[in-house]
Design a protein around this motif. Sequence first.
Motif, PDB file in Angstrom:
ATOM      1  N   GLU A  16       0.832  -1.207   0.000  1.00  0.00           N
ATOM      2  CA  GLU A  16       0.000   0.000   0.000  1.00  0.00           C
ATOM      3  C   GLU A  16       0.867   1.257   0.000  1.00  0.00           C
ATOM      4  OE1 GLU A  16      -2.815  -0.259   3.203  1.00  0.00           O
ATOM      5  OE2 GLU A  16      -3.736  -2.044   2.324  1.00  0.00           O
ATOM      6  N   ILE A  17       2.009   1.176   0.676  1.00  0.00           N
ATOM      7  CA  ILE A  17       2.898   2.347   0.729  1.00  0.00           C
ATOM      8  C   ILE A  17       3.651   2.522  -0.591  1.00  0.00           C
ATOM      9  CG2 ILE A  17       4.970   3.269   1.886  1.00  0.00           C
ATOM     10  CD1 ILE A  17       3.824   1.886   4.468  1.00  0.00           C
ATOM     11  N   ARG A  18       4.208   1.426  -1.111  1.00  0.00           N
ATOM     12  CA  ARG A  18       4.946   1.500  -2.379  1.00  0.00           C
ATOM     13  C   ARG A  18       4.426   0.422  -3.342  1.00  0.00           C
ATOM     14  NH1 ARG A  18       9.384   5.170  -2.025  1.00  0.00           N
ATOM     15  NH2 ARG A  18       9.391   4.899  -4.281  1.00  0.00           N
ATOM     16  N   PRO A  19       3.246   0.685  -3.970  1.00  0.00           N
ATOM     17  CA  PRO A  19       2.622  -0.337  -4.832  1.00  0.00           C
ATOM     18  C   PRO A  19       3.462  -0.719  -6.051  1.00  0.00           C
ATOM     19  CG  PRO A  19       1.423   1.771  -4.915  1.00  0.00           C
ATOM     20  CD  PRO A  19       2.458   1.918  -3.871  1.00  0.00           C
ATOM     21  N   ASP A  47      12.254   4.389   1.683  1.00  0.00           N
ATOM     22  CA  ASP A  47      13.123   5.425   2.257  1.00  0.00           C
ATOM     23  C   ASP A  47      12.626   5.747   3.669  1.00  0.00           C
ATOM     24  OD1 ASP A  47      10.985   7.221   2.121  1.00  0.00           O
ATOM     25  OD2 ASP A  47      11.694   8.198   0.312  1.00  0.00           O
ATOM     26  N   PHE A  58      10.959   8.143   4.933  1.00  0.00           N
ATOM     27  CA  PHE A  58       9.566   8.580   5.075  1.00  0.00           C
ATOM     28  C   PHE A  58       8.593   7.415   4.863  1.00  0.00           C
ATOM     29  CE2 PHE A  58      11.480  12.773   4.504  1.00  0.00           C
ATOM     30  CZ  PHE A  58      10.825  13.467   5.505  1.00  0.00           C
ATOM     31  N   ASP A  59       8.999   6.449   4.015  1.00  0.00           N
ATOM     32  CA  ASP A  59       8.173   5.239   3.872  1.00  0.00           C
ATOM     33  C   ASP A  59       8.155   4.472   5.191  1.00  0.00           C
ATOM     34  OD1 ASP A  59       7.728   5.760   1.141  1.00  0.00           O
ATOM     35  OD2 ASP A  59       9.601   4.775   0.594  1.00  0.00           O
ATOM     36  N   GLN A 114       5.698   5.984   7.482  1.00  0.00           N
ATOM     37  CA  GLN A 114       4.323   5.582   7.123  1.00  0.00           C
ATOM     38  C   GLN A 114       4.040   4.151   7.533  1.00  0.00           C
ATOM     39  OE1 GLN A 114       2.593   6.664   3.261  1.00  0.00           O
ATOM     40  NE2 GLN A 114       4.492   7.756   2.892  1.00  0.00           N
ATOM     41  N   GLN A 133       1.789   9.548  -2.650  1.00  0.00           N
ATOM     42  CA  GLN A 133       2.793   9.261  -1.606  1.00  0.00           C
ATOM     43  C   GLN A 133       2.890  10.438  -0.620  1.00  0.00           C
ATOM     44  OE1 GLN A 133       6.379   8.351  -3.727  1.00  0.00           O
ATOM     45  NE2 GLN A 133       7.344   7.530  -1.892  1.00  0.00           N
ATOM     46  N   LYS A 153      -0.184  10.756   1.671  1.00  0.00           N
ATOM     47  CA  LYS A 153      -0.196   9.795   2.786  1.00  0.00           C
ATOM     48  C   LYS A 153       0.698  10.311   3.910  1.00  0.00           C
ATOM     49  CE  LYS A 153      -0.770   5.713  -0.100  1.00  0.00           C
ATOM     50  NZ  LYS A 153       0.032   4.690  -0.803  1.00  0.00           N
ATOM     51  N   LEU A 154       1.814  10.874   3.506  1.00  0.00           N
ATOM     52  CA  LEU A 154       2.766  11.396   4.490  1.00  0.00           C
ATOM     53  C   LEU A 154       2.181  12.569   5.263  1.00  0.00           C
ATOM     54  CD1 LEU A 154       5.631  10.609   5.229  1.00  0.00           C
ATOM     55  CD2 LEU A 154       6.458  12.321   3.632  1.00  0.00           C
ATOM     56  N   VAL A 202       0.349  11.456   8.399  1.00  0.00           N
ATOM     57  CA  VAL A 202       1.191  10.948   9.490  1.00  0.00           C
ATOM     58  C   VAL A 202       1.994  12.077  10.141  1.00  0.00           C
ATOM     59  CG1 VAL A 202       3.066   9.361  10.074  1.00  0.00           C
ATOM     60  CG2 VAL A 202       1.380   8.713   8.350  1.00  0.00           C
ATOM     61  N   MET A 203       2.566  12.934   9.301  1.00  0.00           N
ATOM     62  CA  MET A 203       3.473  13.966   9.824  1.00  0.00           C
ATOM     63  C   MET A 203       2.739  15.220  10.294  1.00  0.00           C
ATOM     64  SD  MET A 203       6.383  12.498   9.389  1.00  0.00           S
ATOM     65  CE  MET A 203       7.837  13.479   9.127  1.00  0.00           C
ATOM     66  N   ARG A 246      11.397  18.024  -0.107  1.00  0.00           N
ATOM     67  CA  ARG A 246      10.237  17.588   0.669  1.00  0.00           C
ATOM     68  C   ARG A 246      10.624  17.171   2.088  1.00  0.00           C
ATOM     69  NH1 ARG A 246       6.806  12.244  -0.375  1.00  0.00           N
ATOM     70  NH2 ARG A 246       8.617  11.516   0.795  1.00  0.00           N
ATOM     71  N   SER A 305      17.437  10.593  -2.020  1.00  0.00           N
ATOM     72  CA  SER A 305      15.983  10.374  -1.926  1.00  0.00           C
ATOM     73  C   SER A 305      15.201  11.090  -3.017  1.00  0.00           C
ATOM     74  CB  SER A 305      15.467  10.856  -0.571  1.00  0.00           C
ATOM     75  OG  SER A 305      16.197  10.277   0.454  1.00  0.00           O
ATOM     76  N   ASP A 355      16.747  11.311   9.589  1.00  0.00           N
ATOM     77  CA  ASP A 355      16.902  10.067  10.374  1.00  0.00           C
ATOM     78  C   ASP A 355      17.710  10.328  11.636  1.00  0.00           C
ATOM     79  OD1 ASP A 355      15.824   9.145   8.099  1.00  0.00           O
ATOM     80  OD2 ASP A 355      17.372   7.669   7.647  1.00  0.00           O
ATOM     81  N   PHE A 361       4.322  13.133  14.065  1.00  0.00           N
ATOM     82  CA  PHE A 361       4.799  11.763  14.289  1.00  0.00           C
ATOM     83  C   PHE A 361       5.842  11.720  15.410  1.00  0.00           C
ATOM     84  CE2 PHE A 361       7.709   8.226  13.271  1.00  0.00           C
ATOM     85  CZ  PHE A 361       6.810   7.172  13.233  1.00  0.00           C
TER      86      PHE A 361
END
Lengths: 83, 355
Positions: A11-14, A31, A33-34, A37, B37, B40-41, B44-45, B160, B221, B235, B274
């Motif tokens: 679902e995160i990286r289809p 990565d 950020f993945d 999630q 993508q 979705k972030l 969460v963030m 990003r 990235s 990180d 998060f």
Amino acid sequence: MKDKILQQLSEIRPEFDFKESSNFIAEGLLDSFDVVQLVAALDEHYNISIDGMDIIPENFSSIDSILAILIKNGVKNELKIQE
Amino acid sequence: MNLKFKNKRISGILTVLPEKEIKFEDELDNYNFSKSQSMKLKLVMGYDKRRVIKEGTTCSDLCIFGLNYLFEKNLLKKEDIDAMVLVTQSPDYFMPPTSHVIHGKLDLKQDMVCMDINQGCSGYIVGLNQAFMLLEQEEINKVVLLNADILSQKVSNRDRNSNPIIGDGASITIIENDNNNTNIFGAVKVDGTGAEALIIPAGAFKMPSSNETSELKEDQSGNLRSLDNLKMKGDEVFNFVQREVPPMIENLLQKSGYNKDDIDYYLFHQPNRFMLRKLADKIGVPYAKMPDNIVENFGNASGVSVPTAITYNLGDTLVNESFLVCMAGFGTGLNWAALIMRMDKLMFCELINYK
């Protein structure tokens, strides 16, 4: 349990086939950020809070390492129970 | 290092935010990531809206606007200011100190202490510590602590990693002596080996800005930034915060004699939702006691995020009530610091827009 993890990864990286990868991080499937999630999804699904100290890429590089982190953070090992 | 102060109080807090608002969705095309993508972030963030200055506005402009507001409302008198401390990483100039620019434009008295401190995410706590130390002097009875940053100007809008969280703003906190007979407990720590975890590599004396430093380059990235831009090793910063902040809070609670349930609010620096929820889980406090809604509403304006969390979430409540609070800041340096103190019926606790 492994299937659930695979489903969440997809679902995160289809665009990636996680079954074909031996290291999700090194091979560029996930990565940082993945990983964030994924942690949020796993926390919600298993009603846990994965310890912030455990949120390092190495712990999310394979299905087995993710499974180990879930168990460490309080998820019962359903695989073991089934055995 | 543990610190302890007595008979001092915060008597007022004002946050000044620029009016220009940028929405996360409006910048999705800037990034080398799929929109789905990024969306979705966002959840969460806690990315959503952030406040940034219009080109040309400086930290001194935000501070002067806020100070004039207090003078006009008779909430602060010029002649009562015995010391003024500005904590910023985005000064108007390398020299002179921006606090002195503010001093001159407001025509404040000469017989006072005036200084800049270069600190970021922990800058509110560092500034309060400095104010408490100044108040140990016989002739200093009132300190004005200014926190201001406009780092949106130094972030690549194609990064990003950093761009969605960075906001601008300023805060003014009045600290004074008081016969309240209560203690303030503090802790401050530093690890300079992590100095490059949050850095603007070029633009100062080590690497002056040039055509070369302004060239955008793509990282592993897919984010694009130049050496003139803010670079955050996300990180490393996340792991540092999760490793160092919870034990600092536990030790501070132990030193103070309070237990974690005695604290009414944990008012922490606001990097993203998060990270804050992971801290709340680790320390063992409910999310309701640790506000995490500043990044989504205003962005993270470095050391200004703690006073923004206070004025936005507590506001008028703090004018009428008294709370035991634990404040903490953590980030660039690397530096991390915390304070446990009582905030009791402030004279003002407001958030205003810069015009």
